[in-house]
Design an enzyme around this catalytic site. Sequence first.
Site, PDB file in Angstrom:
ATOM      1  N   SER A   1       0.852  -1.181   0.000  1.00 30.23           N
ATOM      2  CA  SER A   1       0.000   0.000   0.000  1.00 30.23           C
ATOM      3  C   SER A   1       0.894   1.239   0.000  1.00 30.23           C
ATOM      4  CB  SER A   1      -0.868  -0.037   1.257  1.00 30.23           C
ATOM      5  OG  SER A   1      -1.593   1.138   1.323  1.00 30.23           O
TER       6      SER A   1
ATOM      7  N   GLY B   1      -2.899  -2.746  -1.913  1.00 33.82           N
ATOM      8  CA  GLY B   1      -1.599  -3.387  -1.716  1.00 33.82           C
ATOM      9  C   GLY B   1      -1.513  -4.171  -0.426  1.00 33.82           C
TER      10      GLY B   1
ATOM     11  N   THR C   1      -1.752   2.837  -7.802  1.00 37.09           N
ATOM     12  CA  THR C   1      -2.848   3.593  -8.406  1.00 37.09           C
ATOM     13  C   THR C   1      -2.312   4.639  -9.377  1.00 37.09           C
ATOM     14  OG1 THR C   1      -4.107   3.209  -6.412  1.00 37.09           O
ATOM     15  CG2 THR C   1      -4.911   4.932  -7.869  1.00 37.09           C
TER      16      THR C   1
ATOM     17  N   SER D   1      -5.155   6.144  -0.369  1.00 36.84           N
ATOM     18  CA  SER D   1      -5.072   4.693  -0.466  1.00 36.84           C
ATOM     19  C   SER D   1      -6.371   4.109  -1.028  1.00 36.84           C
ATOM     20  CB  SER D   1      -4.796   4.125   0.921  1.00 36.84           C
ATOM     21  OG  SER D   1      -4.738   2.737   0.851  1.00 36.84           O
ATOM     22  N   SER D   2      -6.222   3.201  -1.987  1.00 36.47           N
ATOM     23  CA  SER D   2      -7.418   2.573  -2.549  1.00 36.47           C
ATOM     24  C   SER D   2      -7.926   1.569  -1.538  1.00 36.47           C
ATOM     25  CB  SER D   2      -7.066   1.837  -3.841  1.00 36.47           C
ATOM     26  OG  SER D   2      -6.158   2.584  -4.595  1.00 36.47           O
TER      27      SER D   2
ATOM     28  N   GLU E   1      -0.817  -5.227   3.107  1.00 37.29           N
ATOM     29  CA  GLU E   1      -0.875  -4.344   4.271  1.00 37.29           C
ATOM     30  C   GLU E   1      -0.518  -5.075   5.554  1.00 37.29           C
ATOM     31  OE1 GLU E   1      -4.122  -0.766   3.689  1.00 37.29           O
ATOM     32  OE2 GLU E   1      -4.776  -2.663   4.517  1.00 37.29           O
TER      33      GLU E   1
ATOM     34  N   ASN F   1      -0.708   5.814   3.139  1.00 37.98           N
ATOM     35  CA  ASN F   1      -0.934   6.464   1.844  1.00 37.98           C
ATOM     36  C   ASN F   1      -2.094   7.449   1.991  1.00 37.98           C
ATOM     37  OD1 ASN F   1      -1.475   7.175  -0.741  1.00 37.98           O
ATOM     38  ND2 ASN F   1      -1.661   5.087  -1.531  1.00 37.98           N
TER      39      ASN F   1
HETATM   40  N1  LIG Z   1       4.959   8.217 -10.216  1.00 38.74           N
HETATM   41  C1  LIG Z   1       4.691   8.994  -9.168  1.00 38.74           C
HETATM   42  N2  LIG Z   1       5.041  10.278  -9.221  1.00 38.74           N
HETATM   43  C2  LIG Z   1       4.782  11.083  -8.160  1.00 38.74           C
HETATM   44  N3  LIG Z   1       4.173  10.681  -7.044  1.00 38.74           N
HETATM   45  C3  LIG Z   1       3.807   9.400  -6.935  1.00 38.74           C
HETATM   46  C4  LIG Z   1       4.041   8.492  -8.006  1.00 38.74           C
HETATM   47  N4  LIG Z   1       3.579   7.290  -7.626  1.00 38.74           N
HETATM   48  C5  LIG Z   1       3.062   7.464  -6.389  1.00 38.74           C
HETATM   49  N5  LIG Z   1       3.188   8.699  -5.976  1.00 38.74           N
HETATM   50  C6  LIG Z   1       2.781   9.290  -4.680  1.00 38.74           C
HETATM   51  O1  LIG Z   1       2.530   8.248  -3.802  1.00 38.74           O
HETATM   52  C7  LIG Z   1       1.211   8.281  -3.292  1.00 38.74           C
HETATM   53  C8  LIG Z   1       0.648   6.881  -3.189  1.00 38.74           C
HETATM   54  O2  LIG Z   1       0.515   6.272  -4.423  1.00 38.74           O
HETATM   55  P1  LIG Z   1      -0.637   5.302  -4.796  1.00 38.74           P
HETATM   56  O3  LIG Z   1      -0.552   5.041  -6.210  1.00 38.74           O
HETATM   57  O4  LIG Z   1      -1.917   5.833  -4.278  1.00 38.74           O
HETATM   58  O5  LIG Z   1      -0.244   4.034  -3.973  1.00 38.74           O
HETATM   59  P2  LIG Z   1      -0.955   2.635  -3.920  1.00 38.74           P
HETATM   60  O6  LIG Z   1      -2.063   2.688  -4.895  1.00 38.74           O
HETATM   61  O7  LIG Z   1       0.085   1.696  -4.298  1.00 38.74           O
HETATM   62  O8  LIG Z   1      -1.411   2.484  -2.565  1.00 38.74           O
HETATM   63  C9  LIG Z   1       0.431   9.074  -4.305  1.00 38.74           C
HETATM   64  O9  LIG Z   1      -0.623   9.741  -3.689  1.00 38.74           O
HETATM   65  C10 LIG Z   1       1.496  10.043  -4.773  1.00 38.74           C
HETATM   66  O10 LIG Z   1       1.568  11.142  -3.942  1.00 38.74           O
HETATM   67 MG   LIG Z   2      -3.965   2.448  -4.624  1.00 41.51          MG
END
Ligand SMILES: Nc1ncnc2c1ncn2[C@@H]1O[C@H](COP(=O)(O)OP(=O)(O)O)[C@@H](O)[C@H]1O
Ligand SMILES: [Mg+2]
Length: 1041
Positions: free
Chosen positions: A103, A383, A108, A156-157, A385, A153
Amino acid sequence: MALLENSVGVEDLVLLEPLDEESLLKNLQLRYESREIYTYIGNVLVSVNPYQQLPIYGPEFIAKYQDFTFYELKPHIYALANVAYQSLKFRDQDQCILITGESGAGKTEASKLVMSYVAAVCGKGEQVNSVKEQLLQSNPVLEAFGNAKTIRNNNSSRFGKYMDIEFDFKGSPLGGVITNYLLEKSRVVKQLKGERNFHIFYQLLAGADEQLLKALKLERDRSGYAYLNQEVSRVDQMDDASNFKAVQSAMTVIGFSEEEIRWVLEVTAMVLKLGNVKLSEEFQANGISASGICDGRGVQEIGEMMGLNSEELERALCSRTMETAKEKVVTALSVIQAKYARDALAKNIYSRLFNWIVNRINESIKVGTAEKKKVMGVLDIYGFEILEDNSFEQFVINYCNEKLQQVFIELTLKEEQEEYKREGIPWKNVDFFDNSVICNLIERNQQGILAMLDEECLRPGVVSDSTFLSKLNQLFVKHSHYESKVSQYAQRHYDRTMDLNCFRICHYAGKVTYNVTGFIDKNNDLLFRDLSQAMWKAQHPLLPSLFPEGDPKQASLKRPPTAGSQFKSSVAILMKNLYSKNPNYIRCIKPNEQQQRGQFSSELVATQARYLGLLENVRVRRAGYAFRQAYGLFLQRYRLLSRSTWPHWNGGDREGVEKLFEELSMSSEEVAFGKTKIFIRSPKTLFYLEEQRRLRIQQLATLIQKIYRGWRCRTHYQLMRKSQILISSWFRGTMQKKRYGKIKASVLLLQAYVRGWKARKDYRKYFRSGAALTVTGFIYKSMVQKFLLGLKNNLPSTNVLDKKWPAAPYKCFNTANRELQQLFYRWKCKRFRDQLSPKQVETLREKLCASELFKGKKAAYPQSVPIPFHGDYVGLQGNPKLQKLTSREEGPVLVAETVRKVNRGNGKTSSRILLLTKRHVILTDSKKSQAQTVIGLDSVAGVSVTGFKDGLFCLHLSEISSVGSKGDFLLVSEHVVELLTRMYRAVLDTTQRQLPITVTEQFSVKFKNSNVAVKVLQRGDGNGKLTCKKKGSHCLEVTLS
Ligand SMILES: Nc1ncnc2c1ncn2[C@@H]1O[C@H](COP(=O)(O)OP(=O)(O)O)[C@@H](O)[C@H]1O
Ligand SMILES: [Mg+2]
């Protein structure tokens, strides 16, 4: 390959040297610190969350990666998306993009980047753009309702999402289907410390205008809502209010009607308000504690919004109806039970609303056409957790991740190695951790943890979480991946961190201790029937449809499937789906727990690298082959590269492929020939083949185009030629016909004319017009006759002098008349002449001569004409003296006349007789018998006369004459015309000389040796006297009066 040039560390871990965990981590760290977050392991993309916005996204980069092959540019998620999209489009392979990681590792975000890349490169057009927009806009809506801030996060989804994007054969998106997996609905009523409820609640309160808030009966102050964690209300860099606007507009773009949006917000508001329903203890008459609602207004408001009587709602919340076969028993709920019921209602409403939203989106984006579709699936699931207190939700989430890891292991490590062996490719085994043992522990039918949980839920009798745990302990006490107090005791292992009500699973990604409290409840996911029935009765347009089981007619005693089993089966469907597609992996890594940019915790990354099996992945990759394909398919695709295999290959597939590589002269290290498949070691070779194929296709396309164009032009030309010939033949035909027609008409005309002319000639005499001619001829003749006869009868006298002549009776005879007149006149003259005697002829000749000399010159001439020339005016016959004088002369005397001689000295005149003979002029005094002067005619050089009526003339003598010494003679004669005429004729007769007779008024006279100028002047009519006057010695003036 740009891999080694200017790269930070190695861009593909396959090139790592030495290949161990330390150097792998160092490489990742080095790259991360240089803000290179992407690294390849062959075709797998490792992405380390940068926690900052990097300038490597956007249209410019999309365009760049679209034009290059995988290894030509720096590793990038766009490169992976490009490969997936290109294979989908050109190889007709369904694709899936598997994004895994803990996570907060960036799954996402990665899924959104993939989607935006695909949206940017796939087809264009109004229709396509609206599909793309809908697909992209589904993200903010689902995130608002399904994401929340967690400690790991901020976004977080809290649900799993698998999205199939469907394309047509050209690669243009047609639509999609979203599948959602188990929303973490417990969050609706309770959040952990430092976490928030789902974003939408905060967005609604912050972003809705006053009017909307009033309509939804909400207060802006979020501290008034029990379901919203009071500690954390704000998230860094997240603007709830503007996000709310974005969600609203996204819903509109997707196709939600305004009403639907309002319903959704109303239901959301109901959930929020349900949390504020306060329940208190009440005592019933029978002394049993019951619950009641202390805040009546709140319930009333909710009831109003639901379209439900508030008492009914209260009853549903605070009591429960037990139905047996015979009777219905209503029991009051205790406060705890009522609170539970309230929260269950809120959770259920919210999670069903979420499902409804997903379905509504699907309705908008679903593909209508039945045509064959290509699919790209993007999986973004919650993810892995590990929380402090892990419950059923974490268990389910981690199970799902475990399954995904299995997909990865199966396809990239296990299956690949097995394939090499199967295909007879020399292979040294690479060890890896196979997590199927953990998957089995959880999901095995009848023996897995999920099956046990279900069993407990369905089992009659007293059931609790602890009975469930003891069952697990009983079954798995010896399982290597299962731990609990009981199993620890059994192994004499004492662990303080493990509570009694917990069990622990050694997941692929680490050990997770789950607290069994609530497992049974959450798995059962029961909602008291009173509540679902009440919801079903509500008047709200959306709410009842969320509770179809509330319909009394549909009430069944059959239990709905448990949450666990539902989840398991949907995961199974997902797995089947993923296995059927070509996988593309994105392995997301979280560099630190603090969500801080630039921080790289080696330990944390090492754990992830370990459980993600990165090192094993590299090893297999390094020893293995990047690409494999069955001979048949391979040959099918690349046979156009060799002359032997294109266009026909009659041998076997393998031989064909061998032949192909032989001609392409590939290094033998690059390819391996398995039993059924060809293996290609490096992607470079594959890209080379692809590039060659692309070029060749271009060539072939050009060839086909050329032949087709040639054929088209030829047929077109032939058609045109045929048409041209047809047209020209028609044209020529028509022309000739016209010409012929013209000629024919002309010939006919000519013929007609000729015939007419001939006929007219033959028949002219019968024609009236001929008659006219005849008549006119006749008339003409008669006129002529009349004219001539008239003339004959009317002839004028034959007198020559009579010039009278009758005029012509008709004008047309004028000319003829004139001719006749002349003819007649000539004839008259001739007759006249014929009757003349010779003498008369002589007289007339003389007259003629006179006229030639003097007519029109001398005024005395006309008087002389009627008078016949007598010659003898002195009576010569009777004068013997004179006869004597002329006796010696030959011939007769031509003229004998008395003239006056002008004296040369004084101008006085004296009379003389002049005799003219053939040879001489004799002047004599009338009294004297002797000739005074004899002038030989041959010595007369010329004669001068005046033009007047006078008789003055001068005989100019030539100087050699005998009388020359005396000079010229100036004489005056009465018959000057006759005299001079006869003199002229005498000179002509005798000497053949024409005597010059000059008619002049001024002439010079020689007297002896001097010249005298004679000037004649006429004063009067000239009939009078002539006087001569000497003027000086050299001038003599003669005046006629
Ligand atoms: N490629 C990226 N560039 C900039 N920030 C990112 C990137 N990937 C993730 N982040 C940062 O990390 C945070 C969490 O990412 P997210 O995709 O929501 O994580 P997950 O879905 O794996 O839980 C996002 O809100 C963002 O701020
Ligand atoms: Mg996510």
